[in-house]
Motif scaffolding. Structure first.
Motif, PDB file in Angstrom:
ATOM      1  N   VAL A  20     -10.724 -12.935  -5.184  1.00  0.00           N
ATOM      2  CA  VAL A  20     -10.169 -11.882  -4.344  1.00  0.00           C
ATOM      3  C   VAL A  20      -9.323 -10.999  -5.243  1.00  0.00           C
ATOM      4  CG1 VAL A  20      -8.660 -11.371  -2.410  1.00  0.00           C
ATOM      5  CG2 VAL A  20     -10.190 -13.327  -2.296  1.00  0.00           C
ATOM      6  N   TYR A  21      -9.591  -9.717  -5.253  1.00  0.00           N
ATOM      7  CA  TYR A  21      -8.896  -8.832  -6.180  1.00  0.00           C
ATOM      8  C   TYR A  21      -7.632  -8.247  -5.570  1.00  0.00           C
ATOM      9  CZ  TYR A  21     -10.415  -4.619  -3.754  1.00  0.00           C
ATOM     10  OH  TYR A  21     -10.604  -3.647  -2.828  1.00  0.00           O
ATOM     11  N   ILE A  22      -6.760  -7.840  -6.434  1.00  0.00           N
ATOM     12  CA  ILE A  22      -5.543  -7.132  -6.047  1.00  0.00           C
ATOM     13  C   ILE A  22      -5.502  -5.882  -6.914  1.00  0.00           C
ATOM     14  CG2 ILE A  22      -3.032  -7.242  -5.957  1.00  0.00           C
ATOM     15  CD1 ILE A  22      -3.314 -10.288  -5.678  1.00  0.00           C
ATOM     16  N   TYR A  23      -5.290  -4.735  -6.311  1.00  0.00           N
ATOM     17  CA  TYR A  23      -5.357  -3.496  -7.061  1.00  0.00           C
ATOM     18  C   TYR A  23      -4.171  -2.622  -6.731  1.00  0.00           C
ATOM     19  CZ  TYR A  23      -7.820   0.059  -9.654  1.00  0.00           C
ATOM     20  OH  TYR A  23      -8.186   0.975 -10.587  1.00  0.00           O
ATOM     21  N   TYR A  24      -3.868  -1.708  -7.623  1.00  0.00           N
ATOM     22  CA  TYR A  24      -2.692  -0.864  -7.507  1.00  0.00           C
ATOM     23  C   TYR A  24      -3.087   0.539  -7.066  1.00  0.00           C
ATOM     24  CZ  TYR A  24      -1.055  -4.787 -10.129  1.00  0.00           C
ATOM     25  OH  TYR A  24      -0.769  -6.058 -10.523  1.00  0.00           O
ATOM     26  N   VAL A  25      -2.630   0.934  -5.886  1.00  0.00           N
ATOM     27  CA  VAL A  25      -3.115   2.196  -5.331  1.00  0.00           C
ATOM     28  C   VAL A  25      -2.034   3.050  -4.668  1.00  0.00           C
ATOM     29  CG1 VAL A  25      -5.486   1.401  -5.004  1.00  0.00           C
ATOM     30  CG2 VAL A  25      -3.833   1.019  -3.207  1.00  0.00           C
ATOM     31  N   LEU A  26      -0.824   3.024  -5.156  1.00  0.00           N
ATOM     32  CA  LEU A  26       0.250   3.781  -4.514  1.00  0.00           C
ATOM     33  C   LEU A  26      -0.073   5.263  -4.396  1.00  0.00           C
ATOM     34  CD1 LEU A  26       3.038   3.914  -3.256  1.00  0.00           C
ATOM     35  CD2 LEU A  26       3.972   4.294  -5.524  1.00  0.00           C
ATOM     36  N   PHE A  27      -0.717   5.849  -5.394  1.00  0.00           N
ATOM     37  CA  PHE A  27      -0.973   7.281  -5.364  1.00  0.00           C
ATOM     38  C   PHE A  27      -1.840   7.702  -4.185  1.00  0.00           C
ATOM     39  CE2 PHE A  27       0.311   7.061  -9.853  1.00  0.00           C
ATOM     40  CZ  PHE A  27       1.255   8.073  -9.841  1.00  0.00           C
ATOM     41  N   SER A  28      -2.472   6.786  -3.516  1.00  0.00           N
ATOM     42  CA  SER A  28      -3.267   7.145  -2.344  1.00  0.00           C
ATOM     43  C   SER A  28      -2.377   7.518  -1.165  1.00  0.00           C
ATOM     44  CB  SER A  28      -4.177   5.988  -1.958  1.00  0.00           C
ATOM     45  OG  SER A  28      -3.397   4.875  -1.591  1.00  0.00           O
ATOM     46  N   PHE A  29      -1.090   7.156  -1.215  1.00  0.00           N
ATOM     47  CA  PHE A  29      -0.156   7.439  -0.124  1.00  0.00           C
ATOM     48  C   PHE A  29       0.720   8.654  -0.384  1.00  0.00           C
ATOM     49  CE2 PHE A  29      -1.004   2.949   0.472  1.00  0.00           C
ATOM     50  CZ  PHE A  29      -1.257   2.912   1.827  1.00  0.00           C
ATOM     51  N   LEU A  30       0.748   9.108  -1.616  1.00  0.00           N
ATOM     52  CA  LEU A  30       1.643  10.192  -1.984  1.00  0.00           C
ATOM     53  C   LEU A  30       0.866  11.414  -2.429  1.00  0.00           C
ATOM     54  CD1 LEU A  30       4.136   8.155  -4.190  1.00  0.00           C
ATOM     55  CD2 LEU A  30       4.454   8.853  -1.824  1.00  0.00           C
ATOM     56  N   CYS A  63      -9.020 -10.205   1.243  1.00  0.00           N
ATOM     57  CA  CYS A  63      -8.952  -9.121   0.270  1.00  0.00           C
ATOM     58  C   CYS A  63      -7.783  -8.216   0.636  1.00  0.00           C
ATOM     59  CB  CYS A  63     -10.266  -8.342   0.272  1.00  0.00           C
ATOM     60  SG  CYS A  63     -10.349  -7.082  -0.996  1.00  0.00           S
ATOM     61  N   ASN A  64      -6.868  -8.044  -0.289  1.00  0.00           N
ATOM     62  CA  ASN A  64      -5.690  -7.196  -0.095  1.00  0.00           C
ATOM     63  C   ASN A  64      -5.491  -6.338  -1.331  1.00  0.00           C
ATOM     64  OD1 ASN A  64      -4.361  -8.302   2.469  1.00  0.00           O
ATOM     65  ND2 ASN A  64      -4.745 -10.147   1.280  1.00  0.00           N
ATOM     66  N   CYS A  65      -4.709  -5.287  -1.198  1.00  0.00           N
ATOM     67  CA  CYS A  65      -4.349  -4.521  -2.395  1.00  0.00           C
ATOM     68  C   CYS A  65      -2.840  -4.305  -2.415  1.00  0.00           C
ATOM     69  CB  CYS A  65      -5.111  -3.209  -2.493  1.00  0.00           C
ATOM     70  SG  CYS A  65      -4.846  -2.037  -1.175  1.00  0.00           S
ATOM     71  N   ILE A  66      -2.334  -4.128  -3.607  1.00  0.00           N
ATOM     72  CA  ILE A  66      -0.908  -3.931  -3.838  1.00  0.00           C
ATOM     73  C   ILE A  66      -0.695  -2.531  -4.379  1.00  0.00           C
ATOM     74  CG2 ILE A  66       1.066  -4.661  -5.219  1.00  0.00           C
ATOM     75  CD1 ILE A  66      -0.096  -7.476  -5.155  1.00  0.00           C
ATOM     76  N   CYS A  67       0.300  -1.839  -3.842  1.00  0.00           N
ATOM     77  CA  CYS A  67       0.618  -0.474  -4.251  1.00  0.00           C
ATOM     78  C   CYS A  67       2.019  -0.432  -4.841  1.00  0.00           C
ATOM     79  CB  CYS A  67       0.553   0.459  -3.053  1.00  0.00           C
ATOM     80  SG  CYS A  67      -1.015   0.440  -2.193  1.00  0.00           S
ATOM     81  N   PRO A  68       2.132  -0.632  -6.143  1.00  0.00           N
ATOM     82  CA  PRO A  68       3.468  -0.576  -6.737  1.00  0.00           C
ATOM     83  C   PRO A  68       3.866   0.851  -7.083  1.00  0.00           C
ATOM     84  CG  PRO A  68       1.907  -1.183  -8.411  1.00  0.00           C
ATOM     85  CD  PRO A  68       1.135  -1.047  -7.109  1.00  0.00           C
ATOM     86  N   ILE A 129       2.840  -2.222  -0.081  1.00  0.00           N
ATOM     87  CA  ILE A 129       3.576  -1.264  -0.907  1.00  0.00           C
ATOM     88  C   ILE A 129       4.824  -1.938  -1.460  1.00  0.00           C
ATOM     89  CG2 ILE A 129       4.796   0.938  -0.935  1.00  0.00           C
ATOM     90  CD1 ILE A 129       2.927   1.796   1.386  1.00  0.00           C
ATOM     91  N   ILE A 130       4.985  -1.882  -2.772  1.00  0.00           N
ATOM     92  CA  ILE A 130       6.164  -2.418  -3.445  1.00  0.00           C
ATOM     93  C   ILE A 130       6.632  -1.339  -4.424  1.00  0.00           C
ATOM     94  CG2 ILE A 130       4.660  -3.714  -5.016  1.00  0.00           C
ATOM     95  CD1 ILE A 130       6.993  -5.723  -5.326  1.00  0.00           C
ATOM     96  N   ASP A 131       7.371  -0.363  -3.879  1.00  0.00           N
ATOM     97  CA  ASP A 131       7.688   0.822  -4.663  1.00  0.00           C
ATOM     98  C   ASP A 131       9.173   1.186  -4.652  1.00  0.00           C
ATOM     99  OD1 ASP A 131       8.071   1.829  -2.122  1.00  0.00           O
ATOM    100  OD2 ASP A 131       6.709   3.510  -2.366  1.00  0.00           O
ATOM    101  N   GLY A 132      10.017   0.296  -4.186  1.00  0.00           N
ATOM    102  CA  GLY A 132      11.447   0.595  -4.173  1.00  0.00           C
ATOM    103  C   GLY A 132      11.804   1.806  -3.344  1.00  0.00           C
TER     104      GLY A 132
END
Length: 136
Positions: A20-30, A63-68, A129-132
């Motif tokens: 199960v992958y974890i991916y970084y996709v914060l820019f999809s929200f901003l 399957c989840n993704c992480i958005c730092p 989302i883990i972006d402070g």
């Protein structure tokens, strides 16, 4: 698109049901300046995450993704040092962090460990989302 989306598809195709992958996709929200295609590719990964979660949920695969936000890594420090004014570049990165600091790799790792654990057995198809507070 090849790096951010196709690579995810190929990895999933190769490793499911073992991985199960974890991916970084914060820019999809901003809406980030000069990141149109990059942000689009990250948004595609969210759609891929949700689709894989839906396709494999009955097999017990999550399957989840992480958005730092900005993570303080050696790679980031190298990019900052490569700027004409590294001190100002660091200040600019920190200025957009509502917490006044960047995320650490360990903080992201803690979320990864949780999502891979039995404690998260009921968590799938989600964006974490883990972006402070950057995306507030």
């Amino acid at each position: 698109m090849n790096v951010n989306v196709r690579s995810m598809y190929l990895m999933i195709k190769t490793f499911l049901p073992k991985y199960v992958y974890i991916y970084y996709v914060l820019f999809s929200f901003l809406g980030v300046v000069n990141r149109c295609v990059y942000s689009t590719s990250k948004a595609a990964v969210i759609g891929l995450t949700k689709s894989v979660a839906a396709d494999f949920i009955e097999q017990g695969i999550r399957c989840n993704c992480i958005c730092p936000g900005t993570v303080d890594t050696p790679s980031l420090r190298e990019r900052i040092e490569a700027r004409p004014d590294p001190e100002q570049a660091l200040k600019d990165f920190l200025a957009r962090q509502k917490t006044g600091r960047m995320c650490t790799a360990e903080e992201v790792a803690h979320l990864c460990v949780y999502l891979a654990s039995d404690e998260a057995a009921y968590v799938t198809g989600n964006v974490h989302i883990i972006d402070g507070g950057w995306s507030l």
